[in-house]
Design a protein around this motif. Structure first.
Motif, mmCIF file in Angstrom:
data_model
loop_
_atom_site.group_PDB
_atom_site.id
_atom_site.type_symbol
_atom_site.label_atom_id
_atom_site.label_comp_id
_atom_site.label_asym_id
_atom_site.label_seq_id
_atom_site.Cartn_x
_atom_site.Cartn_y
_atom_site.Cartn_z
ATOM 1 N N ASP A 138 0.926 -1.328 0.060
ATOM 2 C CA ASP A 138 0.024 -0.105 0.157
ATOM 3 C C ASP A 138 0.749 1.284 -0.077
ATOM 4 O OD1 ASP A 138 -2.830 1.244 0.944
ATOM 5 O OD2 ASP A 138 -1.322 2.280 2.094
ATOM 6 N N ILE A 139 0.453 2.150 -0.714
ATOM 7 C CA ILE A 139 0.966 3.652 -0.707
ATOM 8 C C ILE A 139 -0.163 4.582 -0.404
ATOM 9 C CG2 ILE A 139 2.030 5.522 -1.750
ATOM 10 C CD1 ILE A 139 3.711 3.593 -3.537
ATOM 11 N N ASP A 140 -0.045 5.464 0.809
ATOM 12 C CA ASP A 140 -1.057 6.381 1.093
ATOM 13 C C ASP A 140 -0.574 7.827 0.429
ATOM 14 O OD1 ASP A 140 -2.050 4.436 2.529
ATOM 15 O OD2 ASP A 140 -2.195 5.427 4.494
ATOM 16 N N LEU A 141 -1.211 8.323 -0.022
ATOM 17 C CA LEU A 141 -0.910 9.669 -0.790
ATOM 18 C C LEU A 141 -1.675 10.834 0.170
ATOM 19 C CD1 LEU A 141 -1.605 8.986 -4.547
ATOM 20 C CD2 LEU A 141 0.598 8.693 -3.288
ATOM 21 N N PHE A 142 -0.924 11.293 1.316
ATOM 22 C CA PHE A 142 -1.456 12.098 2.124
ATOM 23 C C PHE A 142 -1.219 13.714 1.645
ATOM 24 C CE2 PHE A 142 -1.317 14.843 5.636
ATOM 25 C CZ PHE A 142 -2.494 14.971 6.263
ATOM 26 N N SER A 143 -1.956 14.373 1.634
ATOM 27 C CA SER A 143 -1.913 16.072 1.401
ATOM 28 C C SER A 143 -3.062 16.804 1.766
ATOM 29 C CB SER A 143 -1.738 15.857 -0.218
ATOM 30 O OG SER A 143 -1.636 17.154 -0.666
ATOM 31 N N GLY A 144 -2.793 18.031 1.830
ATOM 32 C CA GLY A 144 -3.841 19.091 1.586
ATOM 33 C C GLY A 144 -4.349 18.903 0.314
ATOM 34 N N GLU A 145 -5.551 19.221 0.351
ATOM 35 C CA GLU A 145 -6.554 18.927 -0.849
ATOM 36 C C GLU A 145 -5.823 19.424 -2.238
ATOM 37 O OE1 GLU A 145 -9.455 16.659 -2.198
ATOM 38 O OE2 GLU A 145 -8.901 16.966 -0.344
ATOM 39 N N ILE A 146 -5.613 18.530 -2.886
ATOM 40 C CA ILE A 146 -4.955 18.393 -4.085
ATOM 41 C C ILE A 146 -5.522 17.479 -5.648
ATOM 42 C CG2 ILE A 146 -2.722 19.171 -3.563
ATOM 43 C CD1 ILE A 146 -1.916 16.291 -4.173
ATOM 44 N N TRP A 147 -6.610 16.975 -5.097
ATOM 45 C CA TRP A 147 -7.099 15.879 -5.789
ATOM 46 C C TRP A 147 -8.254 16.436 -7.024
ATOM 47 C CZ3 TRP A 147 -3.672 12.704 -5.695
ATOM 48 C CH2 TRP A 147 -2.964 12.455 -4.786
ATOM 49 N N HIS A 148 -8.323 17.813 -6.919
ATOM 50 C CA HIS A 148 -9.109 18.469 -8.112
ATOM 51 C C HIS A 148 -8.143 19.388 -8.812
ATOM 52 C CE1 HIS A 148 -8.802 21.166 -4.851
ATOM 53 N NE2 HIS A 148 -9.112 22.104 -5.412
ATOM 54 N N THR A 149 -6.793 19.251 -8.813
ATOM 55 C CA THR A 149 -5.829 20.130 -9.322
ATOM 56 C C THR A 149 -5.080 19.421 -10.180
ATOM 57 O OG1 THR A 149 -3.848 19.880 -7.783
ATOM 58 C CG2 THR A 149 -5.885 21.383 -7.084
ATOM 59 N N LYS A 150 -4.306 20.280 -11.045
ATOM 60 C CA LYS A 150 -3.312 19.663 -12.209
ATOM 61 C C LYS A 150 -2.269 18.775 -11.225
ATOM 62 C CE LYS A 150 -0.364 20.983 -15.878
ATOM 63 N NZ LYS A 150 0.845 19.998 -15.485
ATOM 64 N N LEU A 151 -1.728 19.146 -10.072
ATOM 65 C CA LEU A 151 -0.752 18.593 -9.293
ATOM 66 C C LEU A 151 -1.152 17.229 -9.162
ATOM 67 C CD1 LEU A 151 1.976 18.220 -7.735
ATOM 68 C CD2 LEU A 151 0.987 19.550 -6.068
ATOM 69 N N GLY A 152 -2.356 17.194 -8.433
ATOM 70 C CA GLY A 152 -3.045 15.808 -8.045
ATOM 71 C C GLY A 152 -3.229 14.719 -9.110
ATOM 72 N N PHE A 153 -3.693 15.129 -10.391
ATOM 73 C CA PHE A 153 -3.608 14.393 -11.517
ATOM 74 C C PHE A 153 -2.341 14.204 -12.078
ATOM 75 C CE2 PHE A 153 -8.155 16.447 -11.451
ATOM 76 C CZ PHE A 153 -8.833 15.353 -11.044
ATOM 77 N N ASP A 154 -1.363 15.032 -12.023
ATOM 78 C CA ASP A 154 -0.224 14.829 -12.167
ATOM 79 C C ASP A 154 0.640 13.623 -11.618
ATOM 80 O OD1 ASP A 154 -0.354 16.464 -14.588
ATOM 81 O OD2 ASP A 154 0.882 18.180 -13.598
ATOM 82 N N ILE A 155 0.260 13.417 -10.442
ATOM 83 C CA ILE A 155 0.751 12.442 -9.573
ATOM 84 C C ILE A 155 0.174 11.209 -9.756
ATOM 85 C CG2 ILE A 155 0.928 11.842 -6.937
ATOM 86 C CD1 ILE A 155 1.244 14.657 -6.239
ATOM 87 N N LEU A 156 -0.990 11.249 -10.131
ATOM 88 C CA LEU A 156 -1.806 10.061 -10.520
ATOM 89 C C LEU A 156 -1.129 9.531 -11.752
ATOM 90 C CD1 LEU A 156 -5.347 10.617 -9.027
ATOM 91 C CD2 LEU A 156 -3.628 9.007 -8.018
ATOM 92 N N ASP A 157 -1.065 10.258 -12.660
ATOM 93 C CA ASP A 157 -0.561 9.924 -13.953
ATOM 94 C C ASP A 157 0.974 9.171 -13.928
ATOM 95 O OD1 ASP A 157 -1.950 10.305 -16.345
ATOM 96 O OD2 ASP A 157 -1.816 12.713 -16.167
ATOM 97 N N ILE A 158 1.771 9.783 -12.933
ATOM 98 C CA ILE A 158 3.083 9.231 -12.934
ATOM 99 C C ILE A 158 3.066 7.976 -12.300
ATOM 100 C CG2 ILE A 158 5.242 9.727 -11.617
ATOM 101 C CD1 ILE A 158 5.063 12.799 -12.043
ATOM 102 N N ILE A 159 2.382 7.838 -11.204
ATOM 103 C CA ILE A 159 2.242 6.612 -10.648
ATOM 104 C C ILE A 159 1.704 5.413 -11.471
ATOM 105 C CG2 ILE A 159 1.114 5.348 -8.531
ATOM 106 C CD1 ILE A 159 1.321 7.886 -6.931
ATOM 107 N N LEU A 160 0.665 5.983 -12.311
ATOM 108 C CA LEU A 160 -0.049 5.108 -13.226
ATOM 109 C C LEU A 160 0.873 4.466 -14.186
ATOM 110 C CD1 LEU A 160 -2.648 3.652 -14.185
ATOM 111 C CD2 LEU A 160 -3.373 5.625 -15.514
#
Length: 472
Positions: free
Chosen positions: A103-125
């Protein structure tokens, strides 16, 4: 003389580096090196994971949130580009090590509606698709802001589906406190209010993906939690969700007062009564609370919930949070922190050392903190806890909150101690009053597979009643 001092300092640092690496090897790395560990579904595989602390910046100002009050938990001025760069450097290191991660937990202030959040998911995917990252699950706690826009909602759902196609579960845990209290205790920075349409979308999303919610019970909102829970139960029924999957954790800050503790105990009493009303009998309630008869079909399934506030269970020897189970890496500077709430400089275990965009080692900062948190017995090693009547059942305090209050992560907060003592005394009295202890007695036999747990709970409850009695 100066040469010797410099040499000694270098040797000392090298020894500290080796000590920290060996501690992390023993606690985390050695398990990730084994493919069979990756396939194992035992509790061990849930206790050696990674948490990536991405950014502290958020679009809410929650009344109980530490990120709002303590900006020093994260280095300032870190750009999104630097965070993404460090993410790739860290994932490349995992690939080099050929680690298998549950498991990897992605803990953050709220970013999952932003470009940064989606860029992170793109990279991990991308890393997962190319077999550079072997994981079972990504976990994201979020306030659900991505649900507000169709564009970001569909982006997130597409990521969930894309990860599922390659055998990785992208799990969203919705950090929503509930319509009765949300706008008051967790206001959005832009003053926008969450409406019925937001909650409708959140429940439909959770139902479709089999996700759950984790509302927080804080001193500032506890007075309204009876009505708030009624709202949760009504909504869960509407969407055919199990109300007992609701993870209701108490906020362990120092603001618990005599009045808010009384309000919390009132809420607990309500919860117990409501729980009993959902059971066919007190005996079935006992079976559910203590998992006594797995062969009996129960009308309530509590197995998916790791924490019920009104269940008395034996506490672990390690802290009851991710601080002991997850290697926390702060992406802004690749610091290895105890957790996202304890990332003050003197607590940092160490830092990943980078040369030419590649991790080449780990530099120690405080390996003794790692030793205490990762290998210490939290029940007997914490001041005051070692001699407390409630140490075997208590959730205990939050190391981050204790650091903020006492400048010492291991020194309990008096108000939190009072809160938990009052809670457990009240629960034991309610168990006696509602017949739960009497129903539990029938399992007090060697034939019962859960006898040690029954024996423990009965001994604890009888000890509390003998010392504190039935009167408030």
């Amino acid at each position: 003389m100066m040469y010797n001092a410099i040499t000694n300092k270098r040797i000392y640092q090298e020894e500290q580096n080796e000590l920290l690496y060996n501690l992390l090897q023993k606690r985390f790395f050695q398990f990730w090196e084994k493919p069979d560990f990756f396939q194992d579904n035992t509790s061990l595989s849930n206790n050696s994971n990674i948490e990536l602390f991405i950014t502290p910046y958020c679009n809410q100002s929650c009344s109980y949130c530490y990120l709002v009050k303590y900006p020093e938990l994260y280095p300032q001025g870190i750009s999104s580009d630097k965070i993404l760069e460090n993410l790739k450097i860290f994932l490349n290191w995992i690939n080099e090590k050929n680690f298998y991660l549950p498991d990897i937990d992605l803990f953050s202030g709220e970013i999952w509606h932003t470009k940064l959040g989606f860029d992170i998911l793109d990279i991990i995917l991308d890393y997962c698709k190319n077999n550079k990252l072997k994981i079972k699950q990504l976990m994201i706690p979020t306030n659900g802001t991505f649900l507000k826009s169709d564009e970001t909602f569909y982006k997130m759902q597409n990521f969930i589906d894309d990860f599922k196609e390659i055998g990785v579960r992208l799990c969203i845990s919705l950090s929503i406190d509930g319509a009765i209290i949300e706008n008051k205790t967790r206001p959005l920075n832009n003053k926008e209010l969450k409406t019925d349409s937001f909650y409708e979308k959140a429940f439909a999303f959770a139902k479709y993906n089999n996700f759950a919610f984790h509302p927080m019970i804080s001193a500032v909102s506890v007075k309204d939690w009876v009505e708030n829970y009624k709202w949760w139960k009504s909504e869960c029924k509407k969407y055919d969700l199990n109300i007992y999957d609701l993870m209701m954790l108490e906020v362990r800050n120092s603001d618990w007062t005599e009045e808010s503790i009384q309000d919390y105990n009132h809420f607990l009493n309500f919860l117990l009564q409501d729980f009993l009303s959902d059971c066919e009998s007190v005996d079935e309630a006992v079976q559910c609370l203590f998992n006594l008869s797995p062969s009996i079909k129960k009308s309530i399934n509590l197995n998916n919930n790791n924490y019920l506030p009104y269940a008395i269970t034996k506490s672990n020897t390690y802290p009851a949070c991710t601080i002991a189970t997850h290697l926390c890496v702060r992406l802004g500077d690749l610091a290895i922190s105890p957790c996202h709430r304890t990332g003050y400089e003197k607590n940092i275990y160490g830092y990943f050392q980078v040369e030419n965009n590649r991790i080449v080692g780990i530099k120690a900062n405080n390996p003794y903190m790692a030793m205490r948190i990762l290998f210490g017995n939290n029940t007997i090693c914490s001041p005051k806890c070692d001699t407390c009547d409630f140490n075997k059942v208590c959730l205990q305090g939050c190391f981050g909150a204790q650091m903020e209050y006492n400048q010492d992560p291991f020194m309990p907060i008096p108000e939190v101690c009072t809160f938990f003592k009052s809670k457990y005394i009240n629960l034991v009295r309610q168990y006696k009053k509602l017949g739960i202890l009497n129903a539990l007695e029938k399992y007090h036999s060697l034939e019962c597979i859960q006898y040690p747990m029954v024996h423990f709970v009965l001994n604890f409850c009888n000890g509390v009643l003998n010392k504190y009695g039935m009167e408030s």
